[in-house]
Motif scaffolding. Structure first.
Motif, PDB file in Angstrom:
ATOM      1  N   GLN A 293       0.757  -1.210   0.122  1.00 14.79           N
ATOM      2  CA  GLN A 293       0.007  -0.114  -0.016  1.00 14.79           C
ATOM      3  C   GLN A 293       0.741   1.399  -0.104  1.00 14.79           C
ATOM      4  OE1 GLN A 293      -3.060  -0.133  -0.249  1.00 14.79           O
ATOM      5  NE2 GLN A 293      -3.436  -2.167  -0.045  1.00 14.79           N
ATOM      6  N   ASP A 294       2.174   1.027   0.154  1.00 17.10           N
ATOM      7  CA  ASP A 294       2.911   2.307   0.697  1.00 17.10           C
ATOM      8  C   ASP A 294       3.104   3.150  -0.719  1.00 17.10           C
ATOM      9  OD1 ASP A 294       4.404   2.967   3.446  1.00 17.10           O
ATOM     10  OD2 ASP A 294       5.166   4.139   1.704  1.00 17.10           O
ATOM     11  N   GLN A 295       3.230   4.644  -0.354  1.00 15.75           N
ATOM     12  CA  GLN A 295       3.424   5.708  -1.491  1.00 15.75           C
ATOM     13  C   GLN A 295       4.758   5.948  -1.519  1.00 15.75           C
ATOM     14  OE1 GLN A 295       1.068   6.519  -3.657  1.00 15.75           O
ATOM     15  NE2 GLN A 295      -0.372   5.093  -2.354  1.00 15.75           N
ATOM     16  N   ASP A 296       5.734   5.534  -0.683  1.00 18.58           N
ATOM     17  CA  ASP A 296       7.115   6.049  -0.530  1.00 18.58           C
ATOM     18  C   ASP A 296       7.952   4.836  -1.030  1.00 18.58           C
ATOM     19  OD1 ASP A 296       8.916   8.245   1.468  1.00 18.58           O
ATOM     20  OD2 ASP A 296       9.693   6.440   0.464  1.00 18.58           O
ATOM     21  N   LEU A 297       8.858   5.199  -2.072  1.00 18.53           N
ATOM     22  CA  LEU A 297       9.596   3.942  -2.662  1.00 18.53           C
ATOM     23  C   LEU A 297      10.404   3.214  -1.693  1.00 18.53           C
ATOM     24  CD1 LEU A 297      10.460   2.292  -4.930  1.00 18.53           C
ATOM     25  CD2 LEU A 297      11.915   4.043  -5.825  1.00 18.53           C
ATOM     26  N   LYS A 298      11.075   4.326  -0.789  1.00 17.42           N
ATOM     27  CA  LYS A 298      12.093   3.764   0.262  1.00 17.42           C
ATOM     28  C   LYS A 298      11.269   2.917   1.368  1.00 17.42           C
ATOM     29  CE  LYS A 298      16.156   5.835   0.954  1.00 17.42           C
ATOM     30  NZ  LYS A 298      17.170   6.804   1.214  1.00 17.42           N
ATOM     31  N   ARG A 299      10.116   3.582   1.710  1.00 12.33           N
ATOM     32  CA  ARG A 299       9.496   3.063   2.852  1.00 12.33           C
ATOM     33  C   ARG A 299       8.903   1.456   2.590  1.00 12.33           C
ATOM     34  NH1 ARG A 299       6.252   7.068   5.011  1.00 12.33           N
ATOM     35  NH2 ARG A 299       4.581   6.572   3.837  1.00 12.33           N
TER      36      ARG A 299
END
Lengths: 672, 221, 321
Positions: A293-299
């Motif tokens: 679901q995450d929107q942040d590539l690194k997270r």
């Protein structure tokens, strides 16, 4: 330094280079700091050579250095396990250093360079420590230097929060490890690992030690529910440090667990495996549901690290279970799965983080919904990242599948457990691992598809440029490692045999020499299970090329460019593409309502109105709320209440002291 | 002997599958049909036990299960549904995935528990008890998860199926008990039916949540 | 003829045999569907003609399409073909069968799927994304279910290698195993989902909001589309062969069997294949397609069945121990 083989001396030299680089970097001006990476790369290469030689010669080197606590000194030991994990650490360091050499100095804070080699040195030193003091000292050094790297960009409040949570968790973790070693040392107080190996603990004490070690090392590895700091801290650091933290530092934590459970703690009980299996399976699936679901590539990559640590935990747990049930071959296969997955994960996760760093560097954003189409402007990075993404999704013939396959073979041996609960848990574990594999593929297809494929979603993405040579070199080398590790996984597994014999009691569980080709990976025996990656890869490559050649020769190779068909309604705006959030919508619908109670609210303007429509997704992180925020609040209110004690009158203080005295006297009177 | 065991295992296993289908299915008529299939499986399982163990009284149990729960009750419920006009209703409280997950968890629990407490018993008994406990727990789960009174009744009846399976698996109930249980189930059906039509009259729905609202209103008064 | 050469020839023959009959399986299914809808329907050889036509046409690419978009079809085809070669069809113990077990087979199919889902995103259109995201959602449920089926079989047979499993089942006395029945149902559901058949997906539609597989391949044309279509035919045959191999391997020839055994092997395999294709056609006309978000429940059902299969296998082992 008498008696030490050259390998240990070489490692000392490498440590000295790291330390020297760290010291020098403190005093040098900013534009000269690039040498830190050259020095680290040199030290890492030296250490790799030493680790490989130590591993294959099966040396056990010991040394006692006259530093540290007076009278005790510092015990140093280099054995197969240290050498294996040392190899993981130093390959990661080498690649991150090559990448780091390509970073423009102006982009980095000056704080990073002195800390970077210190961090590398600390990780190496943890692996070599052979007594509790040394281990904890270097462990803490590792934690603190990585913490300082996380908060190197402290002007961002998110980074400060990440650093705060990380510091709390690291402190708690070290404390737990302190307890673990205290328990291991027992009443005799022998803090050298040799003494611990020799001593026998009562079941209760070993259980407590196991719990403390699980908390201490597990929180560093990022196992759920001790993971809260990881998705905050790992992405906050500069990308090459993120790669080290995610790809390498979590492996040091795994090393600590294996060292404690398989080496120091004595013969395992069957139920020790339960927390490993349950936490591992839970983390593998749970973390991916966040990653997807995450929107942040690194997270997203950080969440995927938690998943992979979960898989390694499951392997370790199965190894414990089989070892305690006295089924050595299966224990060997499970342990091999865990170790190889640790190795593989350090490669593809470093690759993915470094690639994400290149993307961030080139576009200035790591938000998936602002990227897209980078395959046109960053062709090399895109190609290498594709390999990493396919490898981490456990797809053959790349390396991620080798460890996944071994783990499944161990799971399939489940029915022979004497303990009914374990017999029953093995299919559950199998299902969870399969679910994790499916979700991992979804997660990385989504990430790759939105970042590198399609059309750019923002001007930054449209104006991206290829990363500098040093960076693509590091990423490319890791991609090569992922491919080789996949094709020759059988050899890797075979090379691990000495470790498997030592820690799982398995004589030659992995047998490559009897297979049809020298590269076949065989679990148990040839009739049972076999996977021959080079053959598969060869046949896939041959049939793909032969088909292509045949079609180009005998049929047609004409190509024409024309606007996309898109069911007859091509839209020139890239905003009509599927975004990362729309991509995850089906998965959110299926899993989200239960797992993180996601709710979607659609606010549509009435017909005729020109107002904008809105679409909101709300998530709730249960673990964060119930295991972190609520205890923290409770602690806070408790401390506020006790705060009143600071404002008592002298008479009341006297009452307090007097009543304490009376209570103590009563206790003494009753129990003495 | 293995063959005898295989058939028993198959029939009891199919009953468990029916229980899961009851949990999964949200269309009322399909639920009733599944229930009938489960009852028929039960009667076959009981008859098989009677045949294998040479116990003729089990055939009576089987016949009762077949006639009463395989035919009469489903038909009666069918007509009730028809009369109430809720033929096309769809009824599910939590989502199917969660229901299945809970069901699998309960089944696993039942199997582990029974296997743990009956190490010495015969394989028929262990098997029957384990699956019966699973079916009973699933029936309870169904009653908890459903909102519609008819599907709740079916849940209740499937619990009773599980009980009979357990009894056959062990030593077989005395016939008197058996008959009285069967009749009490029948009476329960009548009570439920009357009750249902009353709710319907009163609230124009068979959603039992409307009852809760009444109770809440009373409590506030 | 030396043994290795013989086995090489046998393996190669089997690979091309599967490739050659795969389009006909699809053709039979389509024909059956058409007849049941009271249409005459195209000949069962129409899929061959379609493939030939597509291969000869020029390929039209979207402006944004890259090397990945162009090479993916060949890779997808190759992965599927190699996976199909791993399943024993006519005879067990073929040369290639040793190279990987059923876990690797599932992963190879997964690799083909991941490549297709990626390629769908390359052109940068809305439909590619729709198809890709739905496909991965379906796969995330279908993959655990299929691995659980594999686990059930492996529990019973003590191996994950398909020829070994088939051999085990052939030599085993015929008995009623409820766990196998459940695993069979689960695998059939998975096969329907993986092959984009009704009720999960409709292979004959281009209706925007219901497409899954067709949405992914919307931008493909010419030889690239032909490759993907061929991979689709192969995948359907692969799954049918897998179901035959795991549940109904009777009649399969041992590799070193006599000519008679091979004849029986070929005959029974073809008969089972045709039967499965007809059954699929009948099934597809007698059921409606599900909403996309019902699919998760349907596949959840497959997962439950597969898990129940393991539980029951576990139980019967436990009580008979």
């Amino acid at each position: 330094m008498t008696g030490a083989g050259w390998q240990l001396q070489a490692l000392f030299v490498a440590l000295a280079i790291y330390a020297g680089a760290a010291l020098a970097a403190v005093f040098l001006p900013r534009h000269r700091l690039g040498f830190v990476y050259a020095a680290s790369a040199a030290a890492a290469s030296l250490a790799i050579a030493a680790d490989i030689s130590a591993f294959f010669n099966e040396v056990v080197l010991k040394e006692q250095l006259p530093v540290g606590l007076p009278g005790v000194g510092l015990h140093i030991r280099l054995d197969g396990l240290s050498a294996f994990f040392g190899f993981i650490v130093n390959v990661g360091v080498l690649m991150a250093s090559i990448y780091g050499a390509g970073i423009k100095r102006a982009d980095l804070s000056k704080r990073i360079e002195p800390l970077y080699p210190a961090f590398c040195a600390a990780m190496n030193a943890v692996l070599l420590a052979d007594d509790a003091f040394g281990f904890l000292f270097f462990w803490e050094l590792m934690s603190l230097s990585s913490w300082a790297l996380v908060v190197s960009r402290h002007d961002d409040p998110d980074n400060r929060k990440a650093g705060y949570v990380y510091l709390l968790m690291a402190a708690g973790g070290t404390m737990a490890l302190l307890f673990a070693f205290g328990g291991l040392a027992g009443a005799s107080g022998g803090y050298a690992f040799d003494t611990m190996r020799a001593s026998h603990l009562t079941p209760l004490v070993s259980a407590l030690v196991l719990g403390a070690a699980l908390f201490g090392a597990g929180s560093k590895a990022g196992i759920m529910p001790l993971h809260a700091w990881l998705p905050l801290a790992h992405p906050a650091a500069p990308s090459h440090v993120s790669a080290l933290m995610s790809g390498v530092m979590t492996k040091v934590a795994i090393y600590a667990l294996i060292r404690v459970v398989f080496d120091l703690l004595g013969d395992p009980q069957w139920w020790w495996s339960l927390p490993f299996i349950l936490l591992g399976a839970g983390s593998a699936v749970g973390a991916l549901l966040y990653a997807v679901q995450d929107q942040d590539l690194k997270r997203l990559l950080a969440y995927s690290t938690i998943e992979n640590v979960g898989i390694i935990f499951a392997g370790v747990g199965l190894a414990i279970a089989f070892k305690s049930s006295n089924i050595p071959p299966a224990a060997g296969i499970a342990l091999a799965a865990a170790l190889i997955h640790a190795l593989n994960h350090s490669w593809f996760k470093s690759l993915l983080f470094l690639g994400a760093g290149a993307v961030l560097h080139s576009t200035g954003t790591k938000q998936l919904d602002r990227l897209g189409g980078l395959i046109h402007r960053m062709p090399k990075t895109s190609a290498f990242w594709l390999i990493g993404a396919l490898a981490i999704s456990a797809l053959p013939p790349l390396n991620g599948f080798v460890s996944e396959w071994l783990l499944f073979q161990a799971v399939l041996t489940g029915p022979v457990f004497p303990e009914p609960i374990l017999r029953f848990l093995s299919p559950v574990l199998g299902a969870m691992l399969a679910l994790a594999a499916g979700l991992a593929a979804a997660c990385f297809v989504r990430a790759y598809g939105t970042v590198f494929l399609g059309r750019p979603r923002s001007p930054e993405a449209a104006n991206a440029h290829e990363a500098p040579f040093a960076q693509t070199l590091a990423i490319g080398l890791l991609a090569v490692l992922c491919i080789l590790g996949g094709l020759f996984g059988g050899l890797t597994a075979f090379a691990l045999n000495p470790l498997l014999v030592e820690y799982a009691g398995a004589a030659a569980a992995i047998n490559t020499q009897t297979g049809p080709t020298p590269f076949s990976l065989i679990a148990f025996d040839q009739g049972r299970a076999i996977y021959d990656a080079p053959t598969i890869a060869f046949f896939v490559a041959v049939s793909a090329f032969a088909t292509m050649a045949a079609i180009h020769l005998f049929a047609s190779k004409k190509t024409r460019r024309s606007p996309a068909w898109d069911c007859g309604f091509p839209d020139p705006s890239p905003a009509t593409q599927y975004t990362a959030s729309s991509y995850s919508q089906p998965l959110r619908r299926v899993y989200g309502g239960v797992v993180y109670s996601s709710t979607e609210t659609v606010d549509m303007p009435p017909p005729g109105s020109l107002r904008e429509g809105h679409f909101h997704i709300r998530f709730s992180d249960y673990i964060w709320r119930f295991l972190y925020v609520m205890p923290a609040n409770a602690l806070w209110s408790l401390s506020e209440r006790f705060d009143l004690i600071h404002y008592l009158t002298i008479r009341r203080y006297l009452v307090l002291m007097f009543s304490t005295l009376i209570v103590l006297l009563v206790i003494t009177a009753t129990f003495m | 002997m293995t063959n005898a065991y295989d058939v028993a295992h198959f029939l009891a296993g199919m009953m468990l599958v029916c229980s899961f289908t009851l949990l999964y299915q949200d269309r009322i008529l399909a639920v009733l049909n599944t229930f009938a299939v489960q009852a028929i499986m039960l009667s076959l399982a009981v008859a098989w036990q009677g045949y294998v163990r040479n116990a003729p009284d089990l055939f009576i149990t089987a016949a009762m299960a077949f006639g009463l729960k395989g035919i009469i009750i489903p038909v009666a419920l069918n007509r009730m549904v028809e009369k109430l006009g809720i033929k096309r209703d769809v009824d599910q409280v939590v989502n199917v995935g969660v229901a299945m997950f809970l069901g699998l968890g309960l089944t696993s629990l039942a199997l582990l528990l029974v296997l743990k407490v009956t190490p010495g018993a015969a394989s028929f008994t262990r098997e029957g008890l384990a699956l019966a406990l699973a079916i009973i727990l699933l029936g309870l789960l169904q009653m908890i998860l459903r909102r519609n009174a008819v599907t709740q009744i079916v849940g209740f009846m499937s619990i009773e199926n599980g009980l009979i399976l357990a009894a056959t698996g062990a030593r077989g109930m005395p016939l008197v008990v058996e008959v009285s249980v069967a009749f009490s189930v029948l009476i329960a059906l009548f009570v439920f039916a009357v009750f249902l039509f009353r709710i319907r009259e009163r609230f124009d729905s068979v959603d039992v949540e409307s009852l809760d609202k009444v109770r809440a209103a009373r409590a506030h008064r | 003829m030396p043994a290795t050469l013989q086995s090489f020839v046998a393996q190669g023959a089997q690979m091309f045999f599967v490739l050659a009959i795969a389009p006909a399986v699809t053709g039979i299914t389509r024909k059956v569907k058409a007849r049941l809808m009271r249409r005459r329907g195209p000949s069962i050889f129409q899929p061959y003609r379609d493939l030939l036509k597509l291969v000869r046409k020029e390929s039209v690419l979207a402006p944004n399409a890259t090397w990945f978009f162009r090479s993916a079809p060949y890779m997808i085809f190759a992965f599927t073909w190699v996976a199909a070669a791993l399943v024993p069809t006519l005879a067990s113990g073929l040369m290639f069968n040793w190279a990987a077990d059923v876990v690797a087979l599932v992963a190879l199919i997964g690799a083909a799927r991941a490549l297709l889902a990626l390629a769908a995103m390359d052109a940068g259109t809305a439909f590619g994304g729709i198809g890709s995201s739905r496909e991965m959602m379906i796969a995330s449920l279908a993959e655990p279910a299929s691995l659980l089926v594999a686990l059930t079989i492996a529990f019973a047979a003590g191996t994950t290698r398909l020829p070994e499993v088939a051999q085990f089942l052939i030599t085993q006395p015929l008995e009623i195993r409820v766990s196998f029945a459940l695993a069979f149902v689960a695998l059939v559901i998975v096969a329907m989902a993986e092959n984009a058949r009704i009720p999960v997906d409709n292979p004959a539609t281009h209706l925007e909001l219901t497409m899954v597989h067709e949405a992914m391949v919307l931008e493909y044309s010419g030889r690239h589309l032909a490759m993907i279509e061929a991979a689709g035919h192969l995948k359907l045959t692969l799954y049918i062969s897998l179901i035959i191999c795991l549940f109904l391997p009777f009649g399969m020839a041992p590799f070193d069997g006599s000519a008679d055994a091979w004849a029986i092997g070929i005959g029974s395999y073809l008969a089972k294949l045709v039967l499965a294709a007809v059954a699929l056609g009948v099934w597809e006309v007698s059921i409606a397609k599900m909403r996309v978000f019902r699919v998760s429940e349907f596949l959840g059902g497959a997962f439950t069945f597969a898990f129940l299969a393991i539980l029951l296998e576990f139980l019967s082992r436990e009580v008979q121990r």
